[in-house]
Scaffold this motif. Structure first.
Motif, PDB file in Angstrom:
ATOM      1  N   LYS A   1      11.540 -51.176  -1.949  1.00 19.16           N
ATOM      2  CA  LYS A   1      11.157 -52.576  -1.718  1.00 19.16           C
ATOM      3  C   LYS A   1      10.350 -53.224  -2.829  1.00 19.16           C
ATOM      4  O   LYS A   1      10.182 -54.426  -2.829  1.00 19.16           O
ATOM      5  CB  LYS A   1      10.267 -52.695  -0.460  1.00 19.16           C
ATOM      6  CG  LYS A   1      10.513 -51.745   0.647  1.00 19.16           C
ATOM      7  CD  LYS A   1       9.545 -52.066   1.783  1.00 19.16           C
ATOM      8  CE  LYS A   1       9.363 -50.845   2.659  1.00 19.16           C
ATOM      9  NZ  LYS A   1       8.333 -50.973   3.653  1.00 19.16           N
ATOM     10  N   GLU A   2       9.770 -52.455  -3.718  1.00 21.54           N
ATOM     11  CA  GLU A   2       8.753 -53.078  -4.563  1.00 21.54           C
ATOM     12  C   GLU A   2       9.151 -53.314  -6.017  1.00 21.54           C
ATOM     13  O   GLU A   2       8.406 -53.916  -6.767  1.00 21.54           O
ATOM     14  CB  GLU A   2       7.471 -52.223  -4.518  1.00 21.54           C
ATOM     15  CG  GLU A   2       6.875 -52.121  -3.120  1.00 21.54           C
ATOM     16  CD  GLU A   2       5.690 -51.171  -3.033  1.00 21.54           C
ATOM     17  OE1 GLU A   2       5.340 -50.535  -4.043  1.00 21.54           O
ATOM     18  OE2 GLU A   2       5.122 -51.060  -1.931  1.00 21.54           O
ATOM     19  N   MET A   3      10.339 -52.856  -6.425  1.00 22.64           N
ATOM     20  CA  MET A   3      10.638 -52.944  -7.850  1.00 22.64           C
ATOM     21  C   MET A   3      11.217 -54.296  -8.249  1.00 22.64           C
ATOM     22  O   MET A   3      12.006 -54.892  -7.530  1.00 22.64           O
ATOM     23  CB  MET A   3      11.600 -51.832  -8.263  1.00 22.64           C
ATOM     24  CG  MET A   3      10.965 -50.465  -8.139  1.00 22.64           C
ATOM     25  SD  MET A   3      11.645 -49.220  -9.238  1.00 22.64           S
ATOM     26  CE  MET A   3      13.376 -49.264  -8.880  1.00 22.64           C
TER      27      MET A   3
ATOM     28  N   PHE B   1       4.251 -53.472 -12.281  1.00 21.12           N
ATOM     29  CA  PHE B   1       4.804 -54.563 -11.474  1.00 21.12           C
ATOM     30  C   PHE B   1       5.346 -54.020 -10.152  1.00 21.12           C
ATOM     31  O   PHE B   1       6.174 -53.116 -10.150  1.00 21.12           O
ATOM     32  CB  PHE B   1       5.920 -55.261 -12.245  1.00 21.12           C
ATOM     33  CG  PHE B   1       5.452 -55.792 -13.580  1.00 21.12           C
ATOM     34  CD1 PHE B   1       5.014 -57.091 -13.702  1.00 21.12           C
ATOM     35  CD2 PHE B   1       5.414 -54.954 -14.704  1.00 21.12           C
ATOM     36  CE1 PHE B   1       4.549 -57.569 -14.927  1.00 21.12           C
ATOM     37  CE2 PHE B   1       4.962 -55.425 -15.925  1.00 21.12           C
ATOM     38  CZ  PHE B   1       4.525 -56.739 -16.044  1.00 21.12           C
ATOM     39  N   ARG B   2       4.854 -54.581  -9.054  1.00 22.98           N
ATOM     40  CA  ARG B   2       5.405 -54.195  -7.743  1.00 22.98           C
ATOM     41  C   ARG B   2       5.445 -55.430  -6.868  1.00 22.98           C
ATOM     42  O   ARG B   2       4.464 -56.180  -6.807  1.00 22.98           O
ATOM     43  CB  ARG B   2       4.520 -53.128  -7.071  1.00 22.98           C
ATOM     44  CG  ARG B   2       4.474 -51.825  -7.850  1.00 22.98           C
ATOM     45  CD  ARG B   2       3.716 -50.749  -7.088  1.00 22.98           C
ATOM     46  NE  ARG B   2       3.409 -49.635  -7.980  1.00 22.98           N
ATOM     47  CZ  ARG B   2       2.696 -48.569  -7.621  1.00 22.98           C
ATOM     48  NH1 ARG B   2       2.221 -48.470  -6.392  1.00 22.98           N
ATOM     49  NH2 ARG B   2       2.466 -47.600  -8.494  1.00 22.98           N
ATOM     50  N   HIS B   3       6.567 -55.597  -6.192  1.00 26.23           N
ATOM     51  CA  HIS B   3       6.719 -56.766  -5.331  1.00 26.23           C
ATOM     52  C   HIS B   3       6.081 -56.467  -3.985  1.00 26.23           C
ATOM     53  O   HIS B   3       6.750 -56.014  -3.063  1.00 26.23           O
ATOM     54  CB  HIS B   3       8.214 -57.094  -5.180  1.00 26.23           C
ATOM     55  CG  HIS B   3       8.441 -58.512  -4.795  1.00 26.23           C
ATOM     56  ND1 HIS B   3       8.234 -58.961  -3.519  1.00 26.23           N
ATOM     57  CD2 HIS B   3       8.798 -59.588  -5.528  1.00 26.23           C
ATOM     58  CE1 HIS B   3       8.488 -60.257  -3.479  1.00 26.23           C
ATOM     59  NE2 HIS B   3       8.830 -60.654  -4.698  1.00 26.23           N
ATOM     60  N   GLU B   4       4.772 -56.709  -3.893  1.00 33.29           N
ATOM     61  CA  GLU B   4       4.028 -56.457  -2.660  1.00 33.29           C
ATOM     62  C   GLU B   4       3.407 -57.759  -2.198  1.00 33.29           C
ATOM     63  O   GLU B   4       3.388 -58.743  -2.927  1.00 33.29           O
ATOM     64  CB  GLU B   4       2.897 -55.456  -2.926  1.00 33.29           C
ATOM     65  CG  GLU B   4       3.383 -54.146  -3.498  1.00 33.29           C
ATOM     66  CD  GLU B   4       2.290 -53.096  -3.417  1.00 33.29           C
ATOM     67  OE1 GLU B   4       2.002 -52.670  -2.285  1.00 33.29           O
ATOM     68  OE2 GLU B   4       1.743 -52.716  -4.462  1.00 33.29           O
ATOM     69  N   ARG B   5       2.825 -57.763  -1.001  1.00 38.21           N
ATOM     70  CA  ARG B   5       2.160 -58.976  -0.518  1.00 38.21           C
ATOM     71  C   ARG B   5       0.800 -59.084  -1.195  1.00 38.21           C
ATOM     72  O   ARG B   5      -0.058 -58.233  -0.999  1.00 38.21           O
ATOM     73  CB  ARG B   5       1.986 -58.911   1.004  1.00 38.21           C
ATOM     74  CG  ARG B   5       1.636 -60.256   1.629  1.00 38.21           C
ATOM     75  CD  ARG B   5       1.720 -60.203   3.146  1.00 38.21           C
ATOM     76  NE  ARG B   5       0.702 -59.320   3.733  1.00 38.21           N
ATOM     77  CZ  ARG B   5      -0.575 -59.646   3.866  1.00 38.21           C
ATOM     78  NH1 ARG B   5      -1.011 -60.816   3.464  1.00 38.21           N
ATOM     79  NH2 ARG B   5      -1.436 -58.795   4.390  1.00 38.21           N
TER      80      ARG B   5
ATOM     81  N   GLY C   1      -7.263 -57.008  -4.322  1.00 36.97           N
ATOM     82  CA  GLY C   1      -7.030 -55.632  -4.735  1.00 36.97           C
ATOM     83  C   GLY C   1      -5.564 -55.223  -4.717  1.00 36.97           C
ATOM     84  O   GLY C   1      -5.240 -54.054  -4.952  1.00 36.97           O
ATOM     85  N   ARG C   2      -4.665 -56.163  -4.402  1.00 37.72           N
ATOM     86  CA  ARG C   2      -3.227 -55.848  -4.408  1.00 37.72           C
ATOM     87  C   ARG C   2      -2.475 -57.023  -5.023  1.00 37.72           C
ATOM     88  O   ARG C   2      -2.534 -58.123  -4.510  1.00 37.72           O
ATOM     89  CB  ARG C   2      -2.739 -55.557  -2.973  1.00 37.72           C
ATOM     90  CG  ARG C   2      -1.314 -55.002  -2.920  1.00 37.72           C
ATOM     91  CD  ARG C   2      -0.891 -54.641  -1.491  1.00 37.72           C
ATOM     92  NE  ARG C   2      -1.688 -53.577  -0.887  1.00 37.72           N
ATOM     93  CZ  ARG C   2      -1.570 -52.293  -1.175  1.00 37.72           C
ATOM     94  NH1 ARG C   2      -0.684 -51.891  -2.054  1.00 37.72           N
ATOM     95  NH2 ARG C   2      -2.338 -51.405  -0.581  1.00 37.72           N
ATOM     96  N   TYR C   3      -1.825 -56.777  -6.126  1.00 29.30           N
ATOM     97  CA  TYR C   3      -1.179 -57.860  -6.853  1.00 29.30           C
ATOM     98  C   TYR C   3       0.227 -57.436  -7.239  1.00 29.30           C
ATOM     99  O   TYR C   3       0.594 -56.278  -7.074  1.00 29.30           O
ATOM    100  CB  TYR C   3      -1.999 -58.193  -8.111  1.00 29.30           C
ATOM    101  CG  TYR C   3      -3.473 -58.285  -7.808  1.00 29.30           C
ATOM    102  CD1 TYR C   3      -3.988 -59.415  -7.178  1.00 29.30           C
ATOM    103  CD2 TYR C   3      -4.337 -57.225  -8.094  1.00 29.30           C
ATOM    104  CE1 TYR C   3      -5.334 -59.494  -6.852  1.00 29.30           C
ATOM    105  CE2 TYR C   3      -5.680 -57.292  -7.761  1.00 29.30           C
ATOM    106  CZ  TYR C   3      -6.182 -58.424  -7.142  1.00 29.30           C
ATOM    107  OH  TYR C   3      -7.497 -58.484  -6.800  1.00 29.30           O
TER     108      TYR C   3
HETATM  109 MG    MG Z   1       1.656 -48.943  -2.777  1.00 31.87          MG
END
Ligand code: MG
Ligand code: ATP
Length: 420
Positions: free
Chosen positions: A65-67, A113-117, A121-123
């Motif tokens: 999910k995050e790439m 780079f990660r496609h997260e919410r 502390g989370r980008y």
């Molecule tokens: Mg993680």
């Protein structure tokens, strides 16, 4: 007027009022790495997608999910913005045959780079410093890596972090354990969330890494990997603990530490704080003896970790450590043509001798310029009018403390402005 184009969500600008903190951190990291003999390696930000799928694992949050993956339209290649650094580091080491000359102790830093919410502390673009020891079977090097972290926290003035360690055993013992785990999870099939149902047979260990609160009781009741270890891994883990004790490192064993990437075996560890909510892990790593072979190299043991720079800096700020904010020593104001020439000459001379100078640009009278000097944060104003230019004696006015303005030659000015 055209609408201003904004940055992409979760990708932050780091502004001048924060960069001093980053530079302090980067300098600290360089000195710290040098004292342990780890060498810097610099890697591309984009790699072939396959590299990450093969190393991180197809059934992981990152790969599923995050790439940030896209097609290079020139040749149809699938490329990915790197979500982490270990895969690239190992690829570079293999591609350039670095292990041929012996084991390697390396570190890298930069954006991931990660496609997260996005949240505190989370980008989506964040920074890591990663450290890898390739060609070492441990557990001594595992301990070295952990000791190094503890020392960095000291250097950064961070006190409220603790260490959690665990072990994943060997691939064989993990496979045996997996079938036990699947048996247990099948008894709770209806309670498993969508992710867990999908992973049940493909990657059940990942289910133990679930962040879903509704899954916690299932995770808590699951059989423990620690009770299902092979003898070698158990011995490795015991030696690790023994050495940590003798190095004075406190730790907690966390039997549920499975880590979000497939490539780990044996030692895994995380440094955690309770100051950053759900983003409490500031540094994570472990041993990955199988990875090098998995991406095409000769079987070689290895161990490493990566830390999240943004999270660390949030902690550094919270710990009130005095970070030197590099202000200019002096702001040079000048008025008139002759004065301007001498101001440029003076600035060049002072800078050459290591004084940090802002030379006023843009004209204006002394009053206007002095306001700029004040706003610049400089400790002194250097005032140059025609008289100063003729006599080559400059006036120095302290801006941050009550003290007399003095007139001195340039040589003396160096001593005064550098506070020698
Ligand atoms: Mg993680
Ligand atoms: P988390 O459980 O917080 O998502 P992770 O297990 O995915 O972390 P790793 O892949 O182990 O993280 O990365 C190492 C470190 O990088 C983390 O401990 C964290 O400090 C930092 N990190 C990971 N993802 C992010 C992100 N999206 N934003 C900021 N920092 C991050």
């Amino acid at each position: 007027m055209a609408k201003i184009i904004q940055a992409i969500r979760g990708m932050n600008d780091i502004l001048p009022n924060q960069t001093y903190l980053w530079e302090f951190f980067e300098q600290t990291v360089r000195e710290w790495m040098a004292t342990y003999g780890y060498c810097n390696i610099r890697l591309p930000i984009i790699e072939r997608t396959d590299l990450f799928v093969r190393s991180i694992g197809a059934v992981t949050d990152i790969v599923e999910k995050e790439m940030y993956t896209f097609v290079d339209h020139l040749n149809g290649d699938s490329l990915t913005l790197r979500p982490e650094g270990t895969a690239s580091c190992v690829r570079a080491v293999l591609e350039h045959n670095l292990l041929y000359t012996g084991p390697q102790k390396l570190y890298y830093s930069g954006p991931m780079f990660r496609h997260e919410r996005p949240q505190k502390g989370r980008y989506r673009q964040f920074h890591q410093v990663g450290v890898e020891a390739l060609g070492y079977a441990g557990p001594d090097v595992d301990v070295e890596l952990i000791v190094m972290c503890a020392e960095l926290w000291d250097r950064l003035g961070i006190s409220n972090v603790h260490l959690e360690i665990g072990t994943l055993g060997s691939v064989e013992s993990r496979t045996l354990y997996q079938s036990k785990l699947i048996g247990y999870l099948e008894q709770h099939l209806s309670e498993l969330d969508e992710d867990a149902q999908r992973r049940l047979y493909r990657n059940p260990l990942r289910i133990l890494d679930s962040k879903n609160p509704q899954m916690q009781h299932i995770v808590d009741g699951a059989p423990k990997l620690l009770d299902n270890l092979d003898d070698d891994a158990l011995r490795h883990f015991e030696q690790l603990q023994h050495m940590l004790h003798s190095e004075g490192i406190n730790f907690k064993i966390n039997p549920r530490l499975v880590r979000g990437l497939d490539y780990y075996n044996r030692t895994v560890f995380e440094w955690v704080t309770d100051e950053l909510g759900a983003q409490g892990t500031i540094c994570a790593g472990g041993r990955y003896d199988g990875l090098i072979e998995q991406i095409g190299g000769k079987s070689t043991p290895a161990c490493g970790f990566a830390m999240g720079v943004e999270r660390l800096l949030l902690l550094v700020l919270g710990n009130n450590k005095e970070i030197p904010n590099p202000v200019p020593d002096a702001y040079v104001v000048h008025q008139g043509e002759i004065a301007k020439k001498f101001a440029w000459k003076s600035a060049r001379y002072l800078r050459y001798h290591g004084v940090k100078i802002i030379l006023h640009c843009g004209g204006g009278n002394f009053k206007v310029q002095m306001k700029k000097a004040d706003a610049s944060g400089a400790r002194f104003a250097v005032i140059i009018g025609d008289h100063e230019a003729e006599t080559e004696i400059i006036s120095i006015k302290p801006l941050r403390e009550k003290a007399e303005q003095v007139s001195v030659g340039l040589l003396e000015a160096v001593v005064l402005l550098k506070n020698i």
